[in-house]
Design a protein around this motif. Structure first.
Motif, PDB file in Angstrom:
ATOM      1  N   SER A   1      52.765  -7.782   7.827  1.00 28.74           N
ATOM      2  CA  SER A   1      53.898  -8.632   7.468  1.00 28.74           C
ATOM      3  C   SER A   1      53.457  -9.749   6.534  1.00 28.74           C
ATOM      4  O   SER A   1      52.306 -10.189   6.570  1.00 28.74           O
ATOM      5  N   LEU A   2      54.389 -10.191   5.715  1.00 27.52           N
ATOM      6  CA  LEU A   2      54.231 -11.374   4.874  1.00 27.52           C
ATOM      7  C   LEU A   2      55.564 -12.102   4.829  1.00 27.52           C
ATOM      8  O   LEU A   2      56.624 -11.474   4.946  1.00 27.52           O
ATOM      9  N   ARG A   3      55.479 -13.406   4.602  1.00 31.83           N
ATOM     10  CA  ARG A   3      56.689 -14.205   4.416  1.00 31.83           C
ATOM     11  C   ARG A   3      56.584 -14.922   3.085  1.00 31.83           C
ATOM     12  O   ARG A   3      55.697 -15.757   2.896  1.00 31.83           O
ATOM     13  N   LEU A   4      57.483 -14.599   2.183  1.00 33.43           N
ATOM     14  CA  LEU A   4      57.542 -15.258   0.885  1.00 33.43           C
ATOM     15  C   LEU A   4      58.484 -16.454   0.963  1.00 33.43           C
ATOM     16  O   LEU A   4      59.495 -16.410   1.654  1.00 33.43           O
ATOM     17  N   SER A   5      58.139 -17.492   0.222  1.00 29.14           N
ATOM     18  CA  SER A   5      58.985 -18.672   0.114  1.00 29.14           C
ATOM     19  C   SER A   5      59.270 -18.946  -1.354  1.00 29.14           C
ATOM     20  O   SER A   5      58.445 -18.649  -2.219  1.00 29.14           O
ATOM     21  N   CYS A   6      60.417 -19.538  -1.606  1.00 27.23           N
ATOM     22  CA  CYS A   6      60.790 -19.935  -2.963  1.00 27.23           C
ATOM     23  C   CYS A   6      61.453 -21.298  -2.867  1.00 27.23           C
ATOM     24  O   CYS A   6      62.498 -21.432  -2.218  1.00 27.23           O
ATOM     25  N   VAL A   7      60.848 -22.279  -3.509  1.00 30.46           N
ATOM     26  CA  VAL A   7      61.374 -23.635  -3.487  1.00 30.46           C
ATOM     27  C   VAL A   7      62.031 -23.936  -4.822  1.00 30.46           C
ATOM     28  O   VAL A   7      61.445 -23.696  -5.887  1.00 30.46           O
TER      29      VAL A   7
ATOM     30  N   GLY B   1      52.588 -14.680  -1.250  1.00 34.05           N
ATOM     31  CA  GLY B   1      52.100 -13.340  -1.513  1.00 34.05           C
ATOM     32  C   GLY B   1      50.649 -13.183  -1.085  1.00 34.05           C
ATOM     33  O   GLY B   1      49.979 -14.156  -0.719  1.00 34.05           O
ATOM     34  N   GLY B   2      50.170 -11.946  -1.127  1.00 32.77           N
ATOM     35  CA  GLY B   2      48.785 -11.694  -0.760  1.00 32.77           C
ATOM     36  C   GLY B   2      48.523 -10.232  -0.530  1.00 32.77           C
ATOM     37  O   GLY B   2      49.344  -9.370  -0.887  1.00 32.77           O
ATOM     38  N   LEU B   3      47.375  -9.957   0.063  1.00 36.09           N
ATOM     39  CA  LEU B   3      46.951  -8.595   0.370  1.00 36.09           C
ATOM     40  C   LEU B   3      47.115  -8.357   1.861  1.00 36.09           C
ATOM     41  O   LEU B   3      46.657  -9.156   2.688  1.00 36.09           O
ATOM     42  N   VAL B   4      47.766  -7.247   2.201  1.00 38.43           N
ATOM     43  CA  VAL B   4      48.013  -6.938   3.603  1.00 38.43           C
ATOM     44  C   VAL B   4      47.898  -5.431   3.794  1.00 38.43           C
ATOM     45  O   VAL B   4      48.153  -4.653   2.858  1.00 38.43           O
ATOM     46  N   GLN B   5      47.524  -5.020   4.984  1.00 34.97           N
ATOM     47  CA  GLN B   5      47.454  -3.587   5.284  1.00 34.97           C
ATOM     48  C   GLN B   5      48.842  -3.043   5.573  1.00 34.97           C
ATOM     49  O   GLN B   5      49.748  -3.788   5.993  1.00 34.97           O
ATOM     50  N   ALA B   6      48.999  -1.771   5.362  1.00 36.17           N
ATOM     51  CA  ALA B   6      50.267  -1.116   5.686  1.00 36.17           C
ATOM     52  C   ALA B   6      50.622  -1.383   7.142  1.00 36.17           C
ATOM     53  O   ALA B   6      49.766  -1.345   8.026  1.00 36.17           O
TER      54      ALA B   6
END
Length: 123
Positions: free
Chosen positions: A17-23, A9-14
């Motif tokens: 893109s972001l890539r979430l991971s779940c382990v 997660g994080g802060l991004v402009q409209a």
């Protein structure tokens, strides 16, 4: 007990893109349907996406279709959520969840949850 840990997660402009991971912590990950949910401030948690054990069956909520992609790597005990063309309304805490079944079941069957990761999209 299944432990799930989200990251990315994080802060991004409209438009970004972001890539979430779940382990997942345990070896039965490959036999579980997995999902992503999100909760915005003042709102109830909502379903975002789900993927069956093999990746052969995938579902999305309408608002993210064409922008988000869920995938998994069973060898790495990891499920991903690639989020493109992000909008301010995507701002929320994103949660990973797991079911006790290989095919995607009802939303109430997501019984294991991660701690969440914050996604903030600025306009």
């Amino acid at each position: 007990q299944v432990q799930l840990v989200e990251s990315g997660g994080g802060l991004v402009q409209a438009g970004g893109s972001l890539r979430l991971s779940c382990v997942a912590s345990e070896r039965t990950f490959s036999r579980r349907a997995m999902g992503w949910f999100r909760q915005a401030p003042g709102k109830e948690r909502e379903f975002v996406a789900a993927i069956s054990w093999s990746g052969g069956n995938i579902r999305y909520t309408d608002s993210v279709k064409g922008r988000f992609t869920v995938s998994r790597d069973n060898a790495q005990n990891t499920v991903y959520l690639q989020m493109n063309n992000l909008r301010p309304e995507d701002t929320a805490v994103y949660y990973c969840a797991a079911q006790n079944r290989v095919a995607i079941g009802a939303l109430s069957e997501f019984v294991y949850w991660g701690q969440g990761t914050q996604v903030t999209v600025s306009s």
